[in-house]
Design an enzyme around this catalytic site. Sequence first.
Site, short mmCIF file in Angstrom:
data_model
loop_
_atom_site.label_atom_id
_atom_site.label_comp_id
_atom_site.label_asym_id
_atom_site.label_seq_id
_atom_site.Cartn_x
_atom_site.Cartn_y
_atom_site.Cartn_z
N CYS A 190 0.84 -1.21 0.00
CA CYS A 190 0.00 0.00 0.00
C CYS A 190 0.87 1.25 0.00
O CYS A 190 2.01 1.22 0.46
CB CYS A 190 -0.89 0.05 1.24
SG CYS A 190 -2.12 -1.24 1.37
N ASP A 191 0.29 2.32 -0.50
CA ASP A 191 0.93 3.62 -0.36
C ASP A 191 -0.16 4.69 -0.40
O ASP A 191 -1.11 4.57 -1.17
CB ASP A 191 1.94 3.89 -1.47
CG ASP A 191 2.87 5.02 -1.09
OD1 ASP A 191 3.90 4.75 -0.45
OD2 ASP A 191 2.55 6.19 -1.40
N SER A 192 -0.03 5.69 0.45
CA SER A 192 -1.01 6.77 0.52
C SER A 192 -0.35 8.12 0.28
O SER A 192 0.77 8.35 0.74
CB SER A 192 -1.69 6.80 1.90
OG SER A 192 -2.39 5.62 2.16
#
Length: 197
Positions: A71-73
């Site tokens: 994941c990456d935000s």
Amino acid sequence: MRIVLASQSPSRLGILRSAGVEPVIRPADVDEDALLAELIDAPPAERVAALASAKAAAVADDFPDDVVIGCDSMLLLDGELQGKPHTVDATTERWRRQAGKTAELLTGHCIIRGSERVVDTATTRVFFADATDADIQAYARSGEPLECAGAFTLEALGGWFIDRIEGDPSSVIGLSLPLLRRALYSFSLDVSDFWAR
């Protein structure tokens, strides 16, 4: 079969644990700045999805029989992607820019099981409070938002300064449970298969 989280994020770990899953933690070593530089002209959702994909792919070969999540935000504010501020000064400056505004938090996901792969980005609108300068400075000095996309948390001190969101709350914290559920179903797996017994 296990869930492997290619992240050292305590927030992502907390989401999974609260949802009954005790994942294997295997943080990925990815040069995020170099990857983002290569994708400078790509749409924001594609950029965060590419980061998530790089993280999942970095560890997937070590877990061929498990489900690997990367994941990456990043926050899309005034048309620009914002990552983690890292310092008190940068956090204070960011909050002075975003206070009273609406932005989109983009969380890219890559879920891999063997040769199967789901890549998607969850988008949630965040309505920031018009926080006082004293509160902005105190929040920055707390240290909490320094390593958070968008320089805020929803589930802790930062919750004081978020008026509302439109979208998936878990994606704002760092990992979309609805998106993960859909990916597991596409692999013909049930969510309950991963609950700690």
